[in-house]
Motif scaffolding. Structure first.
Motif, PDB file in Angstrom:
ATOM      1  N   ASN A  56      48.163  38.916  31.657  1.00  0.00           N
ATOM      2  CA  ASN A  56      49.157  37.874  31.496  1.00  0.00           C
ATOM      3  C   ASN A  56      49.717  37.302  32.995  1.00  0.00           C
ATOM      4  O   ASN A  56      50.260  36.215  32.887  1.00  0.00           O
ATOM      5  N   GLY A  57      49.754  38.143  34.038  1.00  0.00           N
ATOM      6  CA  GLY A  57      50.685  37.802  35.103  1.00  0.00           C
ATOM      7  C   GLY A  57      49.576  37.163  36.135  1.00  0.00           C
ATOM      8  O   GLY A  57      48.607  36.460  35.687  1.00  0.00           O
ATOM      9  N   SER A  58      49.997  36.966  37.092  1.00  0.00           N
ATOM     10  CA  SER A  58      49.093  36.251  38.271  1.00  0.00           C
ATOM     11  C   SER A  58      48.181  37.087  38.650  1.00  0.00           C
ATOM     12  O   SER A  58      47.911  38.153  38.253  1.00  0.00           O
ATOM     13  N   LEU A  59      47.125  36.490  39.692  1.00  0.00           N
ATOM     14  CA  LEU A  59      45.980  37.139  40.062  1.00  0.00           C
ATOM     15  C   LEU A  59      46.407  38.327  40.959  1.00  0.00           C
ATOM     16  O   LEU A  59      45.658  39.292  40.955  1.00  0.00           O
ATOM     17  N   GLU A  68      41.552  25.357  29.963  1.00  0.00           N
ATOM     18  CA  GLU A  68      41.362  24.785  31.177  1.00  0.00           C
ATOM     19  C   GLU A  68      40.047  25.068  31.855  1.00  0.00           C
ATOM     20  O   GLU A  68      39.340  24.124  32.428  1.00  0.00           O
ATOM     21  N   ARG A  69      39.395  26.286  31.575  1.00  0.00           N
ATOM     22  CA  ARG A  69      38.134  26.592  32.134  1.00  0.00           C
ATOM     23  C   ARG A  69      36.893  25.760  31.562  1.00  0.00           C
ATOM     24  O   ARG A  69      36.059  25.474  32.313  1.00  0.00           O
ATOM     25  N   ASP A  70      36.913  25.907  30.301  1.00  0.00           N
ATOM     26  CA  ASP A  70      35.596  25.200  29.671  1.00  0.00           C
ATOM     27  C   ASP A  70      35.977  23.922  29.303  1.00  0.00           C
ATOM     28  O   ASP A  70      34.908  23.086  28.517  1.00  0.00           O
ATOM     29  N   ALA A 104      26.729  41.672  30.156  1.00  0.00           N
ATOM     30  CA  ALA A 104      26.019  41.308  29.063  1.00  0.00           C
ATOM     31  C   ALA A 104      25.749  39.652  28.639  1.00  0.00           C
ATOM     32  O   ALA A 104      24.780  39.427  28.294  1.00  0.00           O
ATOM     33  N   ASP A 105      26.495  39.188  29.023  1.00  0.00           N
ATOM     34  CA  ASP A 105      26.310  37.429  29.010  1.00  0.00           C
ATOM     35  C   ASP A 105      25.339  37.272  29.695  1.00  0.00           C
ATOM     36  O   ASP A 105      24.552  36.152  29.274  1.00  0.00           O
ATOM     37  N   VAL A 106      25.053  37.670  30.881  1.00  0.00           N
ATOM     38  CA  VAL A 106      23.853  37.328  31.691  1.00  0.00           C
ATOM     39  C   VAL A 106      22.597  37.805  31.116  1.00  0.00           C
ATOM     40  O   VAL A 106      21.629  37.117  31.007  1.00  0.00           O
ATOM     41  N   ALA A 146      37.875  34.709  27.705  1.00  0.00           N
ATOM     42  CA  ALA A 146      38.608  34.033  28.635  1.00  0.00           C
ATOM     43  C   ALA A 146      40.012  35.196  28.908  1.00  0.00           C
ATOM     44  O   ALA A 146      40.893  34.658  29.380  1.00  0.00           O
ATOM     45  N   SER A 147      39.809  36.214  28.729  1.00  0.00           N
ATOM     46  CA  SER A 147      40.851  37.162  28.991  1.00  0.00           C
ATOM     47  C   SER A 147      40.692  37.784  30.425  1.00  0.00           C
ATOM     48  O   SER A 147      41.828  38.202  30.966  1.00  0.00           O
ATOM     49  N   GLY A 148      39.898  37.475  31.146  1.00  0.00           N
ATOM     50  CA  GLY A 148      39.639  37.782  32.708  1.00  0.00           C
ATOM     51  C   GLY A 148      38.518  38.945  32.962  1.00  0.00           C
ATOM     52  O   GLY A 148      38.854  39.739  34.105  1.00  0.00           O
ATOM     53  N   LYS A 149      37.750  39.107  31.696  1.00  0.00           N
ATOM     54  CA  LYS A 149      36.444  40.181  32.184  1.00  0.00           C
ATOM     55  C   LYS A 149      35.827  39.845  33.554  1.00  0.00           C
ATOM     56  O   LYS A 149      35.725  40.795  34.278  1.00  0.00           O
ATOM     57  N   SER A 150      35.425  38.805  33.615  1.00  0.00           N
ATOM     58  CA  SER A 150      34.760  38.436  34.602  1.00  0.00           C
ATOM     59  C   SER A 150      35.290  38.490  36.040  1.00  0.00           C
ATOM     60  O   SER A 150      34.853  38.972  37.283  1.00  0.00           O
ATOM     61  N   THR A 151      36.511  38.266  35.957  1.00  0.00           N
ATOM     62  CA  THR A 151      37.632  38.083  37.383  1.00  0.00           C
ATOM     63  C   THR A 151      37.712  39.669  37.622  1.00  0.00           C
ATOM     64  O   THR A 151      37.555  40.044  38.512  1.00  0.00           O
TER      65      THR A 151
HETATM   66  N1  LIG Z   1      45.749  36.320  36.218  1.00  0.00           N
HETATM   67  C1  LIG Z   1      45.024  35.235  36.382  1.00  0.00           C
HETATM   68  N2  LIG Z   1      45.833  34.127  36.383  1.00  0.00           N
HETATM   69  C2  LIG Z   1      45.264  32.940  36.251  1.00  0.00           C
HETATM   70  N3  LIG Z   1      44.129  32.537  35.790  1.00  0.00           N
HETATM   71  C3  LIG Z   1      43.258  33.611  35.553  1.00  0.00           C
HETATM   72  C4  LIG Z   1      43.854  34.924  35.633  1.00  0.00           C
HETATM   73  N4  LIG Z   1      42.703  35.678  35.329  1.00  0.00           N
HETATM   74  C5  LIG Z   1      41.640  34.857  34.828  1.00  0.00           C
HETATM   75  N5  LIG Z   1      42.081  33.666  35.062  1.00  0.00           N
HETATM   76  C6  LIG Z   1      41.436  32.372  35.077  1.00  0.00           C
HETATM   77  O1  LIG Z   1      41.035  32.382  33.561  1.00  0.00           O
HETATM   78  C7  LIG Z   1      39.580  32.105  33.168  1.00  0.00           C
HETATM   79  C8  LIG Z   1      39.028  32.992  32.307  1.00  0.00           C
HETATM   80  O2  LIG Z   1      38.911  34.405  32.969  1.00  0.00           O
HETATM   81  P1  LIG Z   1      37.422  34.822  33.062  1.00  0.00           P
HETATM   82  O3  LIG Z   1      36.322  33.693  33.192  1.00  0.00           O
HETATM   83  O4  LIG Z   1      37.422  36.079  33.985  1.00  0.00           O
HETATM   84  O5  LIG Z   1      37.196  35.447  31.657  1.00  0.00           O
HETATM   85  P2  LIG Z   1      36.571  36.131  30.838  1.00  0.00           P
HETATM   86  O6  LIG Z   1      37.011  37.468  29.800  1.00  0.00           O
HETATM   87  O7  LIG Z   1      35.274  36.615  31.704  1.00  0.00           O
HETATM   88  O8  LIG Z   1      35.761  35.149  29.800  1.00  0.00           O
HETATM   89  P3  LIG Z   1      34.493  34.923  29.029  1.00  0.00           P
HETATM   90  O9  LIG Z   1      34.752  35.991  27.924  1.00  0.00           O
HETATM   91  O10 LIG Z   1      34.166  33.592  28.601  1.00  0.00           O
HETATM   92  O11 LIG Z   1      33.280  35.457  29.879  1.00  0.00           O
HETATM   93  C9  LIG Z   1      38.963  31.727  34.527  1.00  0.00           C
HETATM   94  O12 LIG Z   1      39.002  30.326  34.877  1.00  0.00           O
HETATM   95  C10 LIG Z   1      39.699  32.756  35.612  1.00  0.00           C
HETATM   96  O13 LIG Z   1      39.846  32.015  36.566  1.00  0.00           O
END
Ligand SMILES: Nc1ncnc2c1ncn2[C@@H]1O[C@H](COP(=O)(O)OP(=O)(O)OP(=O)(O)O)[C@@H](O)[C@H]1O
Ligand SMILES: CC(C)(COP(=O)(O)OP(=O)(O)OC[C@H]1O[C@@H](n2cnc3c(N)ncnc32)[C@H](O)[C@@H]1O)[C@@H](O)C(=O)NCCC(=O)NCCS
Length: 232
Positions: free
Chosen positions: A178-181, A145-147, A31-33, A11-16
């Motif tokens: 840590n900030g916004s998108l 929040e996500r899961d 890799a998750d896929v 949930a650090s934001g890799k997929s984003t």
């Molecule tokens: N900068 C951001 N601000 C707010 N929410 C964010 C931000 N970046 C990511 N998120 C949200 O945080 C959650 C985790 O992001 P994401 O799924 O990209 O993480 P991940 O590292 O791919 O997780 P996993 O390891 O489970 O695959 C998602 O719901 C995503 O929409």
């Protein structure tokens, strides 16, 4: 060709960030896929995992009950290590084939999105290593929040991985998420310009991408010969 390593914590934001690479026309191997395919009903990985964990991890459809298996392995280091040991060969070869397919189709830059980059030693094959970093507070909040996980379950999953600060110390490039998108997008643009630069010859061979290219050429050559039945 450049193979970029993209990692971080759960949930650090890799997929984003992966989606931003895809939107920029850069192929991503997730890799998750690959790991999901390894656990598909009837596959070799599925057979080994069911044999080790028992049929109680299966749904009536006989597909793996992922949340149930997650509950088991993220609350027990030994069981998580057993699952990793059973699945690692299938995951590594699956990632290798996906990279090879992208390379054969002419990709100049390929991103491998892999949570366990350091744990499975993929860092030796990728350059640069991009780490998506967040504070543990932000990580837990977004994961819950996500899961829809409890704080305990979320914490178990976070603690199942190498500490994110350790990954950050090994990174070539750090994206602070840590900030916004919008903040993320601005940092991403800098990363994009960095990875579009060609590797130096030293980086190419030191990151074993030279070896990968030779290995990939041999495998592709053999598969072409097999298809053309040359040498039969
Ligand atoms: N900068 C951001 N601000 C707010 N929410 C964010 C931000 N970046 C990511 N998120 C949200 O945080 C959650 C985790 O992001 P994401 O799924 O990209 O993480 P991940 O590292 O791919 O997780 P996993 O390891 O489970 O695959 C998602 O719901 C995503 O929409
Ligand atoms: C245990 C499983 C079935 C739980 O499935 P579920 O759908 O609930 O979670 P999902 O697969 O989406 O994983 C979510 C996140 O958990 C983390 N995670 C997954 N597996 C592991 C692991 N073995 N060790 C540490 N973290 C992990 C990753 O950050 C991943 O992005 C699944 O995570 C799994 O098969 N894990 C073992 C395969 C693996 O190691 N995958 C990581 C690829 S490098």
């Amino acid at each position: 060709m450049r193979i970029v390593g993209l990692t971080g914590g759960i949930a650090s934001g890799k997929s984003t960030v992966s989606n931003l690479f895809k939107a920029s026309g850069i192929p991503v191997v997730d890799a998750d896929v690959v790991a999901r395919d390894v656990l598909k009903k009837g596959s070799g990985g599925w057979k080994r995992v069911v044999a080790a964990f028992g049929e109680e991890i299966l749904l009536p459809s006989r597909e793996v009950d992922r949340p149930k298996l997650g509950q088991i392995v993220f609350s027990s280091d030994s069981k998580r290590q057993l699952l990793n040991k059973l699945m690692a060969p299938y995951i590594s070869s699956g990632i290798f084939w996906e990279i090879l397919k992208q390379w054969a189709s002419g990709a100049k830059v390929i991103v491998v999105d892999i949570p366990l980059l350091f744990e499975v030693k993929m860092d030796k094959w990728t350059k640069p290593i991009v780490v998506v970093w967040v504070s543990q507070e932000t990580q837990l909040k977004r994961l819950m929040e996500r899961d829809g996980l409890s704080e305990e379950d979320a914490r178990n999953r976070v603690m199942a991985q190498m500490p994110l600060d350790s990954k950050r110390s090994k990174a070539d490039v750090v994206i602070d998420n840590n900030g916004s998108l919008d903040d993320l997008h601005q940092q991403f643009d800098k990363v994009l310009s960095e990875i579009r630069k060609p590797l130096t010859w030293i980086e190419f061979w030191r990151s074993r991408q030279g070896a990968f290219s030779v290995l990939g050429s041999v495998i592709l050559g053999l598969s072409v010969c097999k298809q053309l039945k040359i040498g039969s």
